[in-house]
Design an enzyme around this catalytic site. Structure first.
Site, PDB file in Angstrom:
ATOM      1  CE  LYS A  48      -3.669   2.672   1.220  1.00  0.00           C
ATOM      2  NZ  LYS A  48      -4.597   2.272  -0.567  1.00  0.00           N
ATOM      3  CG  ASN A 132      -0.108   6.565  -6.112  1.00  0.00           C
ATOM      4  OD1 ASN A 132      -0.841   7.712  -6.829  1.00  0.00           O
ATOM      5  ND2 ASN A 132      -1.076   6.641  -5.095  1.00  0.00           N
ATOM      6  CB  CYS A 135      -3.670   9.186  -5.023  1.00  0.00           C
ATOM      7  SG  CYS A 135      -5.137   8.691  -4.455  1.00  0.00           S
ATOM      8  N   GLY A 223     -10.814  -1.532 -12.335  1.00  0.00           N
ATOM      9  CA  GLY A 223     -11.722  -3.615 -13.097  1.00  0.00           C
ATOM     10  C   GLY A 223     -11.761  -2.862 -14.432  1.00  0.00           C
TER      11      GLY A 223
HETATM   12  C1  FMN Z   1      -9.341  -0.018  -2.725  1.00  0.00           C
HETATM   13  C2  FMN Z   1      -8.335  -0.097  -3.601  1.00  0.00           C
HETATM   14  C3  FMN Z   1      -6.917   0.990  -3.315  1.00  0.00           C
HETATM   15  C4  FMN Z   1      -6.247   1.498  -4.511  1.00  0.00           C
HETATM   16  N1  FMN Z   1      -4.948   2.258  -3.345  1.00  0.00           N
HETATM   17  C5  FMN Z   1      -3.667   2.503  -3.627  1.00  0.00           C
HETATM   18  C6  FMN Z   1      -2.625   3.003  -3.740  1.00  0.00           C
HETATM   19  O1  FMN Z   1      -2.793   2.945  -2.485  1.00  0.00           O
HETATM   20  N2  FMN Z   1      -2.116   2.733  -4.126  1.00  0.00           N
HETATM   21  C7  FMN Z   1      -1.443   3.299  -6.214  1.00  0.00           C
HETATM   22  O2  FMN Z   1      -0.515   3.861  -6.154  1.00  0.00           O
HETATM   23  N3  FMN Z   1      -2.715   2.650  -6.393  1.00  0.00           N
HETATM   24  C8  FMN Z   1      -3.916   2.466  -5.060  1.00  0.00           C
HETATM   25  N4  FMN Z   1      -4.777   2.217  -6.633  1.00  0.00           N
HETATM   26  C9  FMN Z   1      -5.139   1.385  -8.030  1.00  0.00           C
HETATM   27  C10 FMN Z   1      -4.335   0.426  -8.052  1.00  0.00           C
HETATM   28  O3  FMN Z   1      -3.517  -0.007  -7.295  1.00  0.00           O
HETATM   29  C11 FMN Z   1      -4.760  -0.100  -9.714  1.00  0.00           C
HETATM   30  O4  FMN Z   1      -4.238   0.625 -10.381  1.00  0.00           O
HETATM   31  C12 FMN Z   1      -6.012   0.436 -10.484  1.00  0.00           C
HETATM   32  O5  FMN Z   1      -7.363   0.217  -9.527  1.00  0.00           O
HETATM   33  C13 FMN Z   1      -5.793  -0.530 -11.695  1.00  0.00           C
HETATM   34  O6  FMN Z   1      -6.402  -1.811 -11.149  1.00  0.00           O
HETATM   35  P1  FMN Z   1      -7.646  -2.702 -11.339  1.00  0.00           P
HETATM   36  O7  FMN Z   1      -8.458  -2.436 -12.591  1.00  0.00           O
HETATM   37  O8  FMN Z   1      -6.384  -4.174 -11.795  1.00  0.00           O
HETATM   38  O9  FMN Z   1      -7.845  -2.769 -10.180  1.00  0.00           O
HETATM   39  C14 FMN Z   1      -6.289   1.516  -5.256  1.00  0.00           C
HETATM   40  C15 FMN Z   1      -7.303   0.675  -6.187  1.00  0.00           C
HETATM   41  C16 FMN Z   1      -8.363  -0.138  -5.314  1.00  0.00           C
HETATM   42  C17 FMN Z   1      -9.127  -0.490  -5.825  1.00  0.00           C
END
Ligand code: FMN
Length: 310
Positions: A48, A132, A135, A223
């Site tokens: 995280k 990151n 965000c 997603g």
């Molecule tokens: C609940 C949640 C928390 C996330 N927290 C972070 C985070 O702390 N740092 C970060 O760089 N990305 C964070 N993301 C983004 C994910 O790492 C990823 O880039 C994004 O969800 C797209 O990928 P996916 O479609 O496979 O979920 C978060 C995503 C979700 C759904």
């Protein structure tokens, strides 16, 4: 699995047993969870994101699940850099015995803060640091993410590269007009790799209550809904830079992973699919990827990389 096929992946000189990795923010909050994901078959795990001071995150509800993915505004809840370094140190020793690299994720409000957090986390000796800068859920506090501007993105990259000696991955945002321009700027500033993409800024409204569903109003979409956006971003970045790209966004099966690699990804990050179906998705996705490679006569993941750029 077909012995002729190799899923092994080299990311900036670091060996990954396979190209799938845990994206930041999902199950990456403790050493035990990171280890569990590694044992379930991830080729690398991202923790995280951590900031200098602890953050409580946004009030609930922070995550909503809908047909095509998630909408989240967790607000970077984390225990702060010093406590996070402890978690990383614990995870590091467990993961090393499994041969699964560890990626630490850094967040800050200024480039100096990014550099400060990076130094604290680097002491835990992760294999990579991911920045990151993208965000979308903390804009009220921090303004526009650094990833929204090539110069700001480059400045953060340079500040971190000046103080750490570990490969730096810069995580980009899809919420920009020209992601290739940002990719080029961070490559010139010394980034060792790019991760694309973070979530897509979105919103949901409860029409019965006539108010936004998320307490934070806006959130980050992830997603299956965002996969075409992510594939396009990876494709554009691959054409613009020569450093490796971690493709993230909407991957939930082996064909999605192959698609990301054909767009130009060296490795593939998975977040929402893990959130919704558990760490077991890694073994399934790598198995599906290997089956696809056998069917299409690819012997290594390297052969697929950028294959759609003809
Ligand atoms: C609940 C949640 C928390 C996330 N927290 C972070 C985070 O702390 N740092 C970060 O760089 N990305 C964070 N993301 C983004 C994910 O790492 C990823 O880039 C994004 O969800 C797209 O990928 P996916 O479609 O496979 O979920 C978060 C995503 C979700 C759904």
């Amino acid at each position: 699995m077909n012995p002729e096929i190799t899923l092994e992946t080299n990311l900036c000189g670091v060996r990954l047993p396979n190209p799938t990795l845990l994206a930041s923010g999902i199950l990456g909050t403790s050493a035990a969870l990171l280890e569990r994901v590694a044992r379930a078959g991830a080729g690398a795990v991202t923790a995280k994101s951590a900031s200098l001071e602890p953050r409580a995150g946004h009030p609930n509800p922070t995550v909503i699940s809908w047909e095509a993915g998630l909408l989240n505004a967790v607000g970077l809840a984390n225990p702060g850099a010093t406590a996070q370094a402890g978690i990383l140190r614990d995870a590091r020793s467990k993961l090393a015995t499994l041969g699964v690299p560890l990626i630490a994720s850094v967040f800050g409000g200024t480039s100096e803060e990014f550099a400060g957090v990076a130094q604290v986390l680097a002491e835990a000796e992760p294999d990579f640091l991911e920045l990151n800068i993208s965000c979308p859920n903390v804009g009220d506090e921090f303004g526009r993410p650094f990833a929204a501007d090539p110069q700001a993105a480059a400045e953060v990259t340079r500040a971190v590269k000046a103080v750490v000696d570990v490969p730096v991955i810069v995580k980009l945002s899809p919420n920009v007009a020209d992601i290739a321009g940002v990719a080029r700027a961070v490559e010139e500033a010394g980034a060792d790799a790019i991760a694309a993409i973070n979530t897509v800024r979105g919103m949901a409204i409860d029409v019965r209550a006539a108010r936004p569903v998320l307490a934070n109003r806006f959130g980050g979409l992830s997603g299956p809904a965002i996969k075409p956006v992510a594939v396009r971003c990876v494709f554009e970045c691959f054409a613009a830079v020569s450093i490796p790209i971690i493709g993230i966004g909407g991957v939930s099966n082996g064909l999605d992973a192959a698609e990301m690699m054909m767009a130009g990804a060296t490795a593939v990050g998975i977040g929402s699919a893990v959130y919704q179906n558990g760490p077991e998705v890694f073994a399934r996705i790598t198995h599906e990827l290997a089956t696809f490679m056998t069917e299409e006569s690819y012997r290594s993941v390297k052969e697929m990389r950028g294959a759609a750029h003809k």
